[in-house]
Design a protein around this motif. Structure first.
Motif, PDB file in Angstrom:
ATOM      1  N   GLY A  16       0.795  -1.208   0.000  1.00  0.00           N
ATOM      2  CA  GLY A  16       0.000   0.000   0.000  1.00  0.00           C
ATOM      3  C   GLY A  16       0.834   1.268   0.000  1.00  0.00           C
ATOM      4  O   GLY A  16       2.064   1.222  -0.083  1.00  0.00           O
ATOM      5  N   SER A  17       0.136   2.405   0.091  1.00  0.00           N
ATOM      6  CA  SER A  17       0.787   3.710   0.043  1.00  0.00           C
ATOM      7  C   SER A  17       0.328   4.595   1.195  1.00  0.00           C
ATOM      8  O   SER A  17      -0.799   4.459   1.686  1.00  0.00           O
ATOM      9  CB  SER A  17       0.460   4.414  -1.278  1.00  0.00           C
ATOM     10  N   LEU A  18       1.210   5.491   1.594  1.00  0.00           N
ATOM     11  CA  LEU A  18       0.902   6.540   2.557  1.00  0.00           C
ATOM     12  C   LEU A  18       1.651   7.787   2.144  1.00  0.00           C
ATOM     13  O   LEU A  18       2.705   7.702   1.513  1.00  0.00           O
ATOM     14  CB  LEU A  18       1.318   6.158   3.978  1.00  0.00           C
ATOM     15  N   ARG A  19       1.120   8.945   2.541  1.00  0.00           N
ATOM     16  CA  ARG A  19       1.799  10.214   2.290  1.00  0.00           C
ATOM     17  C   ARG A  19       1.935  10.942   3.615  1.00  0.00           C
ATOM     18  O   ARG A  19       0.941  11.157   4.318  1.00  0.00           O
ATOM     19  CB  ARG A  19       1.008  11.062   1.293  1.00  0.00           C
ATOM     20  N   LEU A  20       3.167  11.288   3.954  1.00  0.00           N
ATOM     21  CA  LEU A  20       3.447  12.020   5.186  1.00  0.00           C
ATOM     22  C   LEU A  20       3.609  13.506   4.879  1.00  0.00           C
ATOM     23  O   LEU A  20       4.164  13.868   3.836  1.00  0.00           O
ATOM     24  CB  LEU A  20       4.709  11.486   5.859  1.00  0.00           C
ATOM     25  N   PHE A  21       3.137  14.326   5.812  1.00  0.00           N
ATOM     26  CA  PHE A  21       3.201  15.772   5.673  1.00  0.00           C
ATOM     27  C   PHE A  21       3.920  16.378   6.875  1.00  0.00           C
ATOM     28  O   PHE A  21       3.783  15.893   7.997  1.00  0.00           O
ATOM     29  CB  PHE A  21       1.798  16.370   5.597  1.00  0.00           C
ATOM     30  N   CYS A  22       4.665  17.454   6.646  1.00  0.00           N
ATOM     31  CA  CYS A  22       5.341  18.148   7.732  1.00  0.00           C
ATOM     32  C   CYS A  22       5.369  19.636   7.397  1.00  0.00           C
ATOM     33  O   CYS A  22       5.739  20.018   6.289  1.00  0.00           O
ATOM     34  CB  CYS A  22       6.750  17.621   7.926  1.00  0.00           C
ATOM     35  N   ARG A  23       5.009  20.458   8.374  1.00  0.00           N
ATOM     36  CA  ARG A  23       5.042  21.907   8.184  1.00  0.00           C
ATOM     37  C   ARG A  23       5.823  22.547   9.318  1.00  0.00           C
ATOM     38  O   ARG A  23       5.599  22.240  10.490  1.00  0.00           O
ATOM     39  CB  ARG A  23       3.631  22.483   8.138  1.00  0.00           C
ATOM     40  N   ALA A  24       6.746  23.408   8.958  1.00  0.00           N
ATOM     41  CA  ALA A  24       7.528  24.160   9.932  1.00  0.00           C
ATOM     42  C   ALA A  24       6.908  25.539  10.096  1.00  0.00           C
ATOM     43  O   ALA A  24       6.513  26.176   9.119  1.00  0.00           O
ATOM     44  CB  ALA A  24       8.972  24.290   9.483  1.00  0.00           C
ATOM     45  N   SER A  25       6.830  25.994  11.344  1.00  0.00           N
ATOM     46  CA  SER A  25       6.266  27.317  11.620  1.00  0.00           C
ATOM     47  C   SER A  25       7.035  27.977  12.752  1.00  0.00           C
ATOM     48  O   SER A  25       7.769  27.324  13.493  1.00  0.00           O
ATOM     49  CB  SER A  25       4.785  27.202  11.991  1.00  0.00           C
ATOM     50  N   GLY A  26       6.853  29.294  12.865  1.00  0.00           N
ATOM     51  CA  GLY A  26       7.515  30.030  13.920  1.00  0.00           C
ATOM     52  C   GLY A  26       8.455  31.073  13.352  1.00  0.00           C
ATOM     53  O   GLY A  26       8.291  31.564  12.248  1.00  0.00           O
ATOM     54  N   SER A  27       9.482  31.389  14.132  1.00  0.00           N
ATOM     55  CA  SER A  27      10.437  32.440  13.761  1.00  0.00           C
ATOM     56  C   SER A  27      11.480  31.876  12.791  1.00  0.00           C
ATOM     57  O   SER A  27      12.594  31.546  13.180  1.00  0.00           O
ATOM     58  CB  SER A  27      11.112  32.993  15.009  1.00  0.00           C
ATOM     59  N   ILE A  28      11.087  31.777  11.534  1.00  0.00           N
ATOM     60  CA  ILE A  28      11.939  31.170  10.512  1.00  0.00           C
ATOM     61  C   ILE A  28      12.411  32.232   9.532  1.00  0.00           C
ATOM     62  O   ILE A  28      11.586  32.902   8.912  1.00  0.00           O
ATOM     63  CB  ILE A  28      11.183  30.065   9.752  1.00  0.00           C
ATOM     64  N   PHE A  29      13.739  32.378   9.395  1.00  0.00           N
ATOM     65  CA  PHE A  29      14.281  33.259   8.366  1.00  0.00           C
ATOM     66  C   PHE A  29      14.446  32.482   7.062  1.00  0.00           C
ATOM     67  O   PHE A  29      14.086  32.959   5.989  1.00  0.00           O
ATOM     68  CB  PHE A  29      15.617  33.841   8.814  1.00  0.00           C
ATOM     69  N   ALA A  30      14.976  31.280   7.157  1.00  0.00           N
ATOM     70  CA  ALA A  30      15.146  30.424   5.983  1.00  0.00           C
ATOM     71  C   ALA A  30      15.351  28.986   6.448  1.00  0.00           C
ATOM     72  O   ALA A  30      15.729  28.739   7.595  1.00  0.00           O
ATOM     73  CB  ALA A  30      16.334  30.876   5.143  1.00  0.00           C
ATOM     74  N   ILE A  31      15.056  28.039   5.560  1.00  0.00           N
ATOM     75  CA  ILE A  31      15.291  26.625   5.829  1.00  0.00           C
ATOM     76  C   ILE A  31      16.203  26.077   4.754  1.00  0.00           C
ATOM     77  O   ILE A  31      15.926  26.247   3.563  1.00  0.00           O
ATOM     78  CB  ILE A  31      13.975  25.831   5.861  1.00  0.00           C
ATOM     79  N   SER A  32      17.273  25.412   5.154  1.00  0.00           N
ATOM     80  CA  SER A  32      18.153  24.787   4.160  1.00  0.00           C
ATOM     81  C   SER A  32      17.643  23.367   3.904  1.00  0.00           C
ATOM     82  O   SER A  32      16.660  23.191   3.232  1.00  0.00           O
ATOM     83  CB  SER A  32      19.604  24.813   4.617  1.00  0.00           C
ATOM     84  N   ASP A  33      18.289  22.370   4.458  1.00  0.00           N
ATOM     85  CA  ASP A  33      17.867  20.995   4.212  1.00  0.00           C
ATOM     86  C   ASP A  33      16.625  20.630   5.042  1.00  0.00           C
ATOM     87  O   ASP A  33      16.467  21.073   6.174  1.00  0.00           O
ATOM     88  CB  ASP A  33      18.982  20.015   4.553  1.00  0.00           C
ATOM     89  N   MET A  34      15.770  19.810   4.448  1.00  0.00           N
ATOM     90  CA  MET A  34      14.651  19.189   5.152  1.00  0.00           C
ATOM     91  C   MET A  34      14.724  17.692   4.886  1.00  0.00           C
ATOM     92  O   MET A  34      15.283  17.257   3.869  1.00  0.00           O
ATOM     93  CB  MET A  34      13.309  19.742   4.677  1.00  0.00           C
ATOM     94  N   GLY A  35      14.149  16.915   5.802  1.00  0.00           N
ATOM     95  CA  GLY A  35      14.238  15.482   5.592  1.00  0.00           C
ATOM     96  C   GLY A  35      13.312  14.677   6.465  1.00  0.00           C
ATOM     97  O   GLY A  35      12.629  15.214   7.348  1.00  0.00           O
ATOM     98  N   TRP A  36      13.278  13.405   6.171  1.00  0.00           N
ATOM     99  CA  TRP A  36      12.533  12.419   6.949  1.00  0.00           C
ATOM    100  C   TRP A  36      13.482  11.358   7.463  1.00  0.00           C
ATOM    101  O   TRP A  36      14.341  10.870   6.725  1.00  0.00           O
ATOM    102  CB  TRP A  36      11.440  11.774   6.098  1.00  0.00           C
ATOM    103  N   TYR A  37      13.311  11.018   8.720  1.00  0.00           N
ATOM    104  CA  TYR A  37      14.062   9.974   9.381  1.00  0.00           C
ATOM    105  C   TYR A  37      13.059   9.009  10.009  1.00  0.00           C
ATOM    106  O   TYR A  37      11.886   9.355  10.183  1.00  0.00           O
ATOM    107  CB  TYR A  37      14.972  10.570  10.449  1.00  0.00           C
ATOM    108  N   ARG A  38      13.520   7.819  10.360  1.00  0.00           N
ATOM    109  CA  ARG A  38      12.610   6.876  11.014  1.00  0.00           C
ATOM    110  C   ARG A  38      13.349   6.079  12.075  1.00  0.00           C
ATOM    111  O   ARG A  38      14.572   5.909  12.020  1.00  0.00           O
ATOM    112  CB  ARG A  38      11.961   5.937   9.995  1.00  0.00           C
ATOM    113  N   GLN A  39      12.564   5.606  13.025  1.00  0.00           N
ATOM    114  CA  GLN A  39      13.131   4.796  14.101  1.00  0.00           C
ATOM    115  C   GLN A  39      12.183   3.658  14.406  1.00  0.00           C
ATOM    116  O   GLN A  39      11.040   3.874  14.822  1.00  0.00           O
ATOM    117  CB  GLN A  39      13.368   5.651  15.353  1.00  0.00           C
TER     118      GLN A  39
END
Length: 119
Positions: A16-39
């Motif tokens: 099957g399939s799933l789609r994960l979502f992530c949103r960053a908020s707050g005092s952000i000037f810029a974002i360089s790398d973004m990623g997903w990790y798992r444990q």
């Protein structure tokens, strides 16, 4: 202060399939790398996929050709489309963002979302 909020996890059958979502908020000037990790239970946290601001991606070998990471720089979001899921993909998935905020450069993590692949 910066917050990352994930959603989209759940229970899915093998293949099957799933789609994960992530949103960053707050005092952000810029974002360089973004990623997903798992444990997974009893294991160390591992990289799943990363994407830089320009859209260049990097994947763990076991998810190549099955998972796709994408981001929207204007919305500070990163998504992970997961197809052909396998039981070994079962884990808590964490979003990570390398953020330049008022205090400088630092990495921020989400709280995690559970993905369970089982019949």
């Amino acid at each position: 202060q910066v917050q990352l909020v994930e959603s989209g996890g759940g229970l899915v059958q093998p293949g099957g399939s799933l789609r994960l979502f992530c949103r960053a908020s707050g005092s952000i000037f810029a974002i360089s790398d973004m990623g997903w990790y798992r444990q997974a239970p009893g294991k160390q946290r591992e990289l799943v996929a990363t994407i830089d601001r320009g859209g260049s991606t990097n994947y763990q070998d076991s998810v190549k050709d099955r998972f796709t990471i994408s981001r929207d720089n204007a919305k500070n979001t990163v998504n992970l489309q997961m197809n052909s899921l396998k039981p070994e993909d079962t884990a808590v998935y964490f979003c990570k963002a390398d953020v330049i905020d008022g205090s400088g450069f630092r990495s921020h993590w989400g709280q995690g979302t559970q993905v369970t692949v089982s019949s």
